[in-house]
Design an enzyme around this catalytic site. Structure first.
Site, short mmCIF file in Angstrom:
data_model
loop_
_atom_site.label_atom_id
_atom_site.label_comp_id
_atom_site.label_asym_id
_atom_site.label_seq_id
_atom_site.Cartn_x
_atom_site.Cartn_y
_atom_site.Cartn_z
N GLU A 201 0.82 -1.23 0.00
CA GLU A 201 0.00 0.00 0.00
C GLU A 201 0.85 1.27 0.00
O GLU A 201 0.58 2.21 0.74
CB GLU A 201 -0.98 0.00 1.19
CG GLU A 201 -2.08 -1.03 1.05
CD GLU A 201 -3.21 -0.88 2.07
OE1 GLU A 201 -3.19 0.07 2.86
OE2 GLU A 201 -4.10 -1.74 2.05
C1 LIG Z 1 3.45 -9.40 0.32
C2 LIG Z 1 3.00 -8.40 -0.67
C3 LIG Z 1 1.66 -8.27 -0.96
C4 LIG Z 1 1.24 -7.36 -1.95
N1 LIG Z 1 -0.08 -7.33 -2.32
C5 LIG Z 1 -0.43 -6.60 -3.42
C6 LIG Z 1 -1.75 -6.70 -3.97
O1 LIG Z 1 -2.62 -7.41 -3.45
N2 LIG Z 1 -2.04 -5.99 -5.09
C7 LIG Z 1 -1.11 -5.19 -5.69
O2 LIG Z 1 -1.41 -4.59 -6.71
N3 LIG Z 1 0.15 -5.06 -5.19
C8 LIG Z 1 0.51 -5.77 -4.10
N4 LIG Z 1 1.79 -5.68 -3.60
C9 LIG Z 1 2.73 -4.78 -4.25
C10 LIG Z 1 3.18 -3.62 -3.39
O3 LIG Z 1 2.19 -2.64 -3.35
C11 LIG Z 1 4.50 -3.12 -4.03
O4 LIG Z 1 5.48 -4.06 -3.66
C12 LIG Z 1 4.87 -1.75 -3.60
O5 LIG Z 1 4.02 -0.82 -4.19
C13 LIG Z 1 6.32 -1.40 -3.97
O6 LIG Z 1 6.63 -1.76 -5.28
P1 LIG Z 1 7.98 -2.57 -5.55
O7 LIG Z 1 8.04 -3.71 -4.62
O8 LIG Z 1 8.05 -2.85 -7.01
O9 LIG Z 1 9.14 -1.57 -5.13
P2 LIG Z 1 9.78 -0.42 -6.00
O10 LIG Z 1 8.75 0.44 -6.59
O11 LIG Z 1 10.80 -1.02 -6.90
O12 LIG Z 1 10.50 0.44 -4.89
C14 LIG Z 1 11.78 0.07 -4.36
C15 LIG Z 1 12.13 1.08 -3.28
O13 LIG Z 1 12.25 2.38 -3.86
C16 LIG Z 1 11.48 3.30 -3.12
N5 LIG Z 1 10.99 4.31 -4.05
C17 LIG Z 1 10.38 4.16 -5.23
N6 LIG Z 1 10.11 5.35 -5.77
C18 LIG Z 1 10.56 6.29 -4.91
C19 LIG Z 1 10.57 7.71 -4.89
N7 LIG Z 1 10.05 8.45 -5.84
N8 LIG Z 1 11.12 8.31 -3.81
C20 LIG Z 1 11.65 7.60 -2.81
N9 LIG Z 1 11.67 6.27 -2.78
C21 LIG Z 1 11.13 5.62 -3.81
C22 LIG Z 1 10.36 2.48 -2.51
O14 LIG Z 1 9.88 3.11 -1.33
C23 LIG Z 1 11.08 1.20 -2.19
O15 LIG Z 1 11.70 1.30 -0.95
C24 LIG Z 1 2.20 -6.56 -2.60
C25 LIG Z 1 3.56 -6.65 -2.26
C26 LIG Z 1 3.96 -7.57 -1.33
C27 LIG Z 1 5.42 -7.69 -1.03
#
Ligand SMILES: Cc1cc2nc3c(=O)[nH]c(=O)nc-3n(C[C@H](O)[C@H](O)[C@H](O)COP(=O)(O)OP(=O)(O)OC[C@H]3O[C@@H](n4cnc5c(N)ncnc54)[C@H](O)[C@@H]3O)c2cc1C
Length: 806
Positions: free
Chosen positions: A500
């Site tokens: 989220e």
């Molecule tokens: C167990 C689990 C359940 C989930 N359930 C769902 C679900 O039901 N439906 C769904 O759609 N998604 C789901 N997700 C996805 C979740 O919402 C994403 O993992 C999350 O949005 C982060 O995306 P990412 O993991 O690709 O990280 P990335 O976007 O690759 O981010 C990597 C890091 O960079 C940081 N970052 C990125 N952009 C910026 C910025 N502009 N400034 C500062 N920092 C930044 C982030 O905070 C993070 O620390 C789930 C994820 C997990 C792990």
């Protein structure tokens, strides 16, 4: 006389600015100061006359809106336009979603405490309370979290129970067969389940947060609602919501999942529809879902719907058994065995009627998501985090009394008091924020910024609390098995941090980035006035803003000099000083925030270390406000005072350090030098919680059963014979029952009536010597036996070990 007039002048400026009367302050104050200057003979009569003339001119120009607009605003507006942030489409939609609530007060520098205290969050209805005490407790009793982990899923009877009791339909109104619960009831249910099993809590949480049911309720057509909501409430459809993909994580709007508007055949009929292709991952409940809430970018290259080719993000409900969908594979989220996995769609054709709300809602998906997140983020993850933290507090407060080293319960060591204090203080504050924000949602708010605050700071809080608890449990926290109930909460902490909206992004970009614009009394108005090229509107906003800056400066200075004492507290009593200090921080925040916006302009959103610190100030101010509200709402109970004091001292210290960090790093050094004496006129005088305050929290947790019960009221308490919390609780009550007897023996030892003997022998000798009676001897025996059992850790034969799911 001259000095008197001069002081009077400067005083008038400060006092009137403090009251928010900017121009009146400058004109009257500066006039008096000039008079003083002249009488003192510093200047000649003609110099004084000239200065008065200039002052009169300024008063005329700034006091008359038409003059000011033509002479000043006309020059200022184009310059300000150059530095104001430009809003992209997705940013604009995000800013328009949701509402501003108490965050607006904190941004204004003048929180309206009486209004906050007068706000009455909804209480649980009798049906909601009965559900919590009935099906929720029954569910918790059915859950063996270790078994769930080993099996990799909830057992079939638990799935059946969840569906039968409509756990997946908590947010669905009763007319559609759901439970129709309030936000606070929904939050209470997730909190209690999370205190028992994070996997079960996530499973219950997801269908009730952002996803098909929530979106249907707000945007679905009547037909969609009638069809899907009863099926979702009964658990006949298992929903998931698929937004994230390999290319679109935090930047979800960058999704490459796509729908092309076209004609095609669906269930034997030729219809206007969409050909979808998508790659999603991390989707909770995805592997077992029957209904996918899918977010994708919709294009209309053949203009079958209208002129626009790129219609934008769209949300549709896709049955998961359609041809072209690959579903079922699972991720392993750190061993926490809720259902989560990727799914893909290749050339999946569906009618336009699958769009949530029908074809009119094509391209409206981003707004729908932002709006739903604004409320949903307030509930699920804060509840999960508080459930995990209350469990940790319950476990370590028992363990601290039951586990003895150096002949002393470990909770008595000052070294252990420190983490105990952090656990107690943070849990209290987080729970207060959880309740207050859910209450706001029940009152019809969609608090976009505060929901991001509670999501990020409660999940961070749980990480801190569970980490501290692991250190107190030491070896017993490390060896996994049915007895180690904290290890699974520990493994789960990064999940809440990531989902989220990952916390780093949420802290550094969303909270302040959105807050600064939407909660600020003038910023959004200025941006909109510039975009609309409306000079009068800009004039009002800009000069309102200038006035606001001067009054924030005066307030920050005056409140800083008095440590907030001159700010009125809404209530007498032990909480009163905290209100004043928070008002002071809020005024300083308003000033520093404006200085950052003015000096960095549109570049501010890229200076994430600055915005992250400003987010800290806003968030900790809110958490402390919530703790004060909770304490006052409950009638200022003495037993909770240690938690409140620790929580407020910690929160205010975090605010101070964050503000100081901003000033240390603000690129415009002259601005920072000017600000520091206004924000910290007497230096950085706020201190983190003292040792005494920490000790009071530790004592409340260890020695005051009522305080401990109040702090951990949401935890499910298992039967006494259950390994883990059950045995610990039982050992605690037996240890407490034996305390007086042990004290008698210690006194006898001190008086020399008994010799030191190891273990049981000492109690036997005390019995023989008539120092204790048989019933007291039994109490010691029972306590020792229970203690022995409670400190056991699990071990496995090589065969069992080889079979363990890790
Ligand atoms: C167990 C689990 C359940 C989930 N359930 C769902 C679900 O039901 N439906 C769904 O759609 N998604 C789901 N997700 C996805 C979740 O919402 C994403 O993992 C999350 O949005 C982060 O995306 P990412 O993991 O690709 O990280 P990335 O976007 O690759 O981010 C990597 C890091 O960079 C940081 N970052 C990125 N952009 C910026 C910025 N502009 N400034 C500062 N920092 C930044 C982030 O905070 C993070 O620390 C789930 C994820 C997990 C792990």
């Amino acid at each position: 006389m001259a000095i008197f007039l001069w002081i009077l002048g400067v005083g008038a400026v400060i006092a009137l600015l403090y009251q928010g009367r900017g121009y009146a302050a400058w004109v009257s104050g500066a006039g008096l100061a000039l008079l003083g200057w002249w009488i003192a003979g510093v200047g000649s009569a003609w110099l004084f006359g000239l200065a008065l003339l200039a002052l009169g001119g300024a008063a005329l120009v700034f006091g008359r809106a038409d003059l000011r607009e033509n002479l000043v605003t006309a020059q200022v507006m184009p310059r300000v336009a150059r530095i104001l942030p430009r809003l992209g489409e997705t940013e604009r939609i995000a800013l328009e979603a949701g509402t501003v609530w108490f965050d607006g007060d904190l941004f204004s520098g003048q929180p309206d405490w009486p209004k906050l205290l007068a706000f009455r969050p909804r209480r649980l209805s009798s049906a909601e309370q009965a559900f919590l005490d009935g099906p929720v407790d029954e569910l918790c009793a059915m859950l063996d979290d270790w078994e769930v982990q080993q099996a990799g899923d909830l057992p079939p009877q638990v799935w059946e129970f969840l569906k039968r009791h409509r756990f997946f339909g908590m947010i669905i109104p009763e007319v559609y067969g759901g439970l129709g619960f309030s936000a606070i009831a929904h939050s209470a249910v997730v909190t209690r389940i999370a205190s028992r099993s994070i996997a079960a809590a996530v499973t219950v949480m997801v269908p009730n947060s952002l996803g098909p049911a929530e979106l249907l309720l707000h945007y679905g057509s009547d037909e969609q609602k009638r069809h899907f909501l009863p099926r979702l409430a009964r658990g006949e459809e298992i929903p998931c919501f698929a937004l994230t993909g390999p290319e679109a994580g935090s930047d979800a709007a960058a999704t490459q999942s796509e729908g092309i508007v076209c004609r095609g055949k669906f269930e034997g009929k030729e219809v206007l529809g969409m050909r979808l292709r998508w790659r999603k991952r991390y989707i909770t409940l995805g592997p077992i879902s029957t209904l996918i809430g899918l977010a994708f970018r919709l294009r209309d290259p053949d203009h079958l719907l209208g002129d626009r080719e790129d219609l934008g993000i769209t949300c549709a409900l896709i049955p998961s058994q359609l041809p072209g969908i690959e579903i079922g594979a699972r991720h392993d989220p750190l061993g926490v065995p809720f259902q989560n996995g990727p799914n893909e769609g290749h050339d999946v054709f569906v009618p336009l009627e699958t769009i949530i709300g029908g074809r009119e809602m094509a391209g409206q998906g981003w707004g729908m998501l932002m709006e739903s997140l604004a409320a949903g983020r307030s509930i699920s993850l804060p509840a999960l985090s508080v459930g995990g933290s209350e469990l940790a507090a319950r476990v370590v407060s028992a363990y601290g009394m039951v586990r003895e080293q150096f002949d002393t319960p470990i909770g008595r060591f000052e070294g252990i008091e420190e983490p105990l204090a952090r656990i107690g203080g943070l849990t209290y504050t987080m729970d207060a924020a959880r309740r207050l924000t859910a209450g706001a949602v029940d009152a019809g708010e969609k608090p976009a910024v505060l929901s991001a605050v509670v999501k990020a700071y409660c999940t961070e809080g749980m990480r801190a609390v569970v980490n501290e608890a692991m250190d107190i449990r030491a070896g017993a926290g490390i060896c996994r098995g049915p007895r180690n109930i904290l290890a699974r909460a520990h493994a789960a902490t990064p999940i809440g941090i990531t989902v989220e909206g990952a916390n780093i992004l949420t802290r550094s970009m969303i909270i302040y980035g959105q807050g600064a614009i939407r909660c600020h009394p003038y910023a959004l108005e200025e941006i909109e006035a510039v975009a609309a090229e409306d000079r009068s509107r800009f004039d009002r906003a800009f000069f309102g803003h200038v006035n606001f800056v001067f009054s924030s400066a005066a307030r920050a200075l005056v409140l800083g000099l008095s440590d907030g004492r001159i700010a009125r507290s809404p209530l007498p009593g032990p909480a009163a000083p905290w209100f004043g200090r928070l008002t002071r921080i809020s005024a300083a925040f308003a000033l520093v925030s404006d200085a950052c916006m003015a000096t960095l302009g549109g570049k501010l959103k890229r200076r994430e270390k600055i915005t992250g610190r400003l987010a800290d100030v806003l968030a900790w101010s809110y958490l402390a406000s919530a703790a004060l509200k909770r304490f006052c709402d409950e009638g200022q109970p003495q037993r909770e005072l240690p938690f409140l004091d620790w929580g407020c001292a910690h929160a205010l210290f975090q605010c101070q350090e964050a503000l100081s960090g901003v000033l240390d790093n603000l690129p415009s050094r002259p601005t920072a030098w000017l600000l520091r004496p206004l924000v910290f006129p007497l230096g950085r005088r706020l201190r983190p919680p003292s040792d005494r305050q920490g000790a009071a929290v530790a004592r409340a947790l260890l020695d005051d059963p009522e305080a401990r019960a109040a702090l951990t009221a949401d935890v499910f308490l298992p039967p006494a014979e259950e390994p883990g919390l059950g045995r610990l609780e039982s050992a605690l009550s037996k240890a407490v029952a034996a305390l007086r007897v042990e004290a008698k023996i210690r006194d006898a030892l001190r008086r020399g009536e008994l010799d030191h003997s190891p273990g049981d022998a000492l109690a036997d000798r005390a019995l023989e010597a008539g120092i204790i009676d048989a019933e007291e001897r039994k109490r010691i025996h029972d306590a020792d036996e229970a203690r022995e059992e409670a400190i056991r850790v699990d071990s496995f034969s090589p065969e069992e070990f080889a079979r363990l799911r890790r």
